[in-house]
Design an enzyme around this catalytic site. Structure first.
Site, PDB file in Angstrom:
ATOM      1  N   GLU A 234      -4.833  -2.965  -9.341  1.00 28.58           N
ATOM      2  CA  GLU A 234      -5.241  -3.931  -8.312  1.00 28.58           C
ATOM      3  C   GLU A 234      -5.295  -5.353  -8.881  1.00 28.58           C
ATOM      4  O   GLU A 234      -6.255  -6.100  -8.673  1.00 28.58           O
ATOM      5  CB  GLU A 234      -6.588  -3.537  -7.702  1.00 28.58           C
ATOM      6  CG  GLU A 234      -6.636  -2.136  -7.125  1.00 28.58           C
ATOM      7  CD  GLU A 234      -5.808  -1.919  -5.872  1.00 28.58           C
ATOM      8  OE1 GLU A 234      -5.213  -2.896  -5.357  1.00 28.58           O
ATOM      9  OE2 GLU A 234      -5.729  -0.774  -5.405  1.00 28.58           O
TER      10      GLU A 234
ATOM     11  N   MET B 127       0.862  -1.185   0.000  1.00 23.71           N
ATOM     12  CA  MET B 127       0.000   0.000   0.000  1.00 23.71           C
ATOM     13  C   MET B 127       0.902   1.240   0.000  1.00 23.71           C
ATOM     14  O   MET B 127       1.999   1.211   0.557  1.00 23.71           O
ATOM     15  CB  MET B 127      -0.878   0.027   1.253  1.00 23.71           C
ATOM     16  CG  MET B 127      -1.762  -1.187   1.441  1.00 23.71           C
ATOM     17  SD  MET B 127      -3.190  -1.218   0.385  1.00 23.71           S
ATOM     18  CE  MET B 127      -4.203   0.042   1.099  1.00 23.71           C
TER      19      MET B 127
END
EC number: 2.7.1.21
Length: 196
Positions: free
Chosen positions: A91, A11
């Site tokens: 993603e 992240m």
């Protein structure tokens, strides 16, 4: 010759920002791209890729039944001239094995480069299905680096938080931001759970 690239990072490593940058560079030269993103991630809005830097752009939504090869093939048929210069996937950890194989077909049969961006491991340090298969199938693998939230080592893992407390149990997929996840190094990850 087209290749399948897998660019992974924790992240906050700038994966979505990189997609937006790559798309801009192609399109500034008049070279169309396709961007895919998971339909479950609506943090930047519906059918958009968004970065924490505040930039966003439209994308084609993908769920677990989407056939990526068919979608690219359909877009090619509708275009004049019939050319897509790059396929970008945000993603990519959420892809299933069949979809990763479809990415290889886009590269091998349609001769279109594919750049897939995503997490490698989840908050329990298990590989996602998409990540696992991309690590097997990708022609080139690159880590996008960032630093640990708590120290200055390289972040390689993420900690999930619930009400401000680190957790290592729960559903594998939970879309969230800085309040839910923090990028950390292995030492800080292990320290977060030592007292548990």
């Amino acid at each position: 010759m087209a290749q399948l690239y897998y660019k992974y990072g924790t992240m906050n490593s700038g994966k979505s920002f990189e997609i937006i940058k790559v798309a801009h560079n192609y399109e500034e030269q008049g070279k169309p791209v396709l961007i895919f993103s998971p339909s479950i991630d609506t943090r930047a809005g519906t059918n958009k890729v968004g970065s924490r830097a505040g930039l966003s752009r439209p994308s084609i939504p993908v769920d677990d039944k989407t056939n990526l090869y068919d979608l690219v093939h359909k877009h090619l048929a509708d275009m004049k001239p019939k050319r897509i210069y790059c396929v970008l996937v945000d993603e990519a950890q959420f892809l299933n094995k069949e979809q990763v194989i479809q990415l290889t077909q886009i590269v091998d049969e349609l001769n279109i480069p594919v750049m897939a961006f995503g997490l490698k491991n989840d908050f329990q340090n298990q590989l996602f299905e998409g990540s696992y298969n991309l690590l097997i199938q990708a022609d080139k693998i690159e880590e996008i680096k960032t630093i640990c939230w708590y120290c200055d080592r390289k972040a390689t893992m993420v900690i999930r938080f619930s009400n401000g407390v680190p957790v290592n149990e729960g559903p594998k997929i939970l879309i969230g931001g800085n309040e839910d996840y923090k990028p950390v190094c292995r030492k800080c990850y292990n320290n977060a759970f030592k007292s548990k």
